[in-house]
Design an enzyme around this catalytic site. Sequence first.
Site, PDB file in Angstrom:
ATOM      1  CE  LYS A 180      41.836  40.703  40.815  1.00  0.00           C
ATOM      2  NZ  LYS A 180      42.157  41.736  39.803  1.00  0.00           N
ATOM      3  CB  SER A 235      39.681  40.959  36.821  1.00  0.00           C
ATOM      4  OG  SER A 235      40.799  41.641  37.365  1.00  0.00           O
ATOM      5  CB  SER A 274      41.019  44.760  37.050  1.00  0.00           C
ATOM      6  OG  SER A 274      40.646  44.008  35.936  1.00  0.00           O
TER       7      SER A 274
HETATM    8  N1  GLN Z   1      39.264  44.132  31.601  1.00  0.00           N
HETATM    9  C1  GLN Z   1      40.640  44.162  31.217  1.00  0.00           C
HETATM   10  C2  GLN Z   1      41.045  42.830  30.675  1.00  0.00           C
HETATM   11  O1  GLN Z   1      40.224  41.990  30.559  1.00  0.00           O
HETATM   12  C3  GLN Z   1      41.491  44.586  32.355  1.00  0.00           C
HETATM   13  C4  GLN Z   1      41.710  43.526  33.342  1.00  0.00           C
HETATM   14  C5  GLN Z   1      42.567  43.970  34.473  1.00  0.00           C
HETATM   15  O2  GLN Z   1      42.753  45.176  34.696  1.00  0.00           O
HETATM   16  N2  GLN Z   1      43.122  42.995  35.164  1.00  0.00           N
HETATM   17  O3  GLN Z   1      42.155  42.594  30.378  1.00  0.00           O
END
Ligand code: GLN
Length: 488
Positions: free
Chosen positions: A80, A155, A179
Amino acid sequence: MAAELHQRTLSELAAGLEAGDFSSVELTEALLARVADHDGELNAFITVTAEQALAAARAADEARAAGNAGVLGGLPLVHKDIFCTRDVLTTCGSRMLENFVSPYNATVVDRLAGAGAVILGKTNMDEFAMGSSNETSYYGPVRNPWHLEYSPGGSSGGSAAAVAARLAPAATGTDTGGSIRQPAALTGTVGLKPTYGRVSRYGMIAFASSLDQAGVITRSSADAALLLGVMAGFDERDSTSIDHPVPDYTAALSESLDGLRIGVVKQHFDDGLDAATGAAVREALAVLEANGAKLVDVDLPNIDLSVPTYYVVAPAECSSNLSRFDGVRFGHRADNPEDLFDLYCRSRGEGFGAEVKRRIMTGTYALSAGYYDAYYLKAQQVRHLIADDFKSAFEKVDLIAGPTSPTPAFRLGDKVDDPITMYLNDIYTVGANLAGLPGVSTPCGFVDGLPVGLHLVGPHWGEEVLIRCAHNYEQLTDWHRACPEDFS
Ligand code: GLN
């Protein structure tokens, strides 16, 4: 005929390399060719590191010939784009870091490379990991290999799409509120988020430091076990890393489900859950029960507060973490500033996208003198209650199972203008982050041709029990082997 190389899991590829059926260079070339052919449709990669990958593959082949192949000797992976990689672009999905080349490697990157992994490239992601659909990336949305009009989740959407489309056998990801697990569920892959403190955060660009944890997206839990064994362990460069022994995660694979007590949380099967997704998850629970596990009802009375709590804590921490991106210390710098104030304002205004700005503003507000007690302090108190609920539940059960995400993948564009609806994607995953617990999502069926995931949460340091349960489930079903038709 043996499966084509791109169809094999990491563990299968490791066996093939060991047997001398193919070289790492051949494998790397085959996957790079797939990336070149398919990434135009998916947009899963921000950077492809073909040259470095081939050099690493050659080195891995030579090491193997000399009798010192590492645990991951010659196995391709993707990272990532939140992990710092020396001499390679690290953007975090943001214009702010459009041209940032890190002078050092994240510990995760170093450990995997040290074990012989070959890095094919860096994957697309929501900007600074804020999002559940990969649509907040400065580099454009990632497309779901199961349906190109749909989101792969976020994400870590680029990592999940790359693994689901067989462009890479495995990927790293990060999970602050879901994410890793949510995109794994939406793409039919396995996503493992370890216990907070299990894997070093050094060199992983911070979003919300008390919640962020690195993990993996793979095609099987056996592969997740293999990678976690390399990534886990104390790192003196991360003050939140915990010195706790690293077990042999692969050993957990041979244990059966017999006697495993699985908690089923009533709050996880409420009106917010899509009916067909719920049915697939209940069916998965029945499979586990029929094969030796015992289902036990558990109550997490405060779990409904986890999304609002997360959306105070995470923005508060991000507003502090992202203050370093000011065009002076780090990040994009605006042209021809009139004065220092103009430099800061325009650099941050131009460098950050709308969702990141929304989070910085909410977080700054929650931390401001007049509101700190009402919002931030209150959220921290509720966070304790949620952690205590899990603690009581784990006195009765070995793990908790439920849906990973309330719905299967949704169309790109459908939720992006409605932050609250988007935030509700995390309803089943954020609790584990607030409590620092490990979680895994493994494929458990399809709804209208789109994959859905079974979510397992364990007690602190409970990765082995999660791997044991998910691996057993994968042997009893075949969902994790399904491949999107256009990418077979
Ligand atoms: N979807 C969640 C957010 O927008 C989690 C994101 C993540 O785990 N990095 O914060």
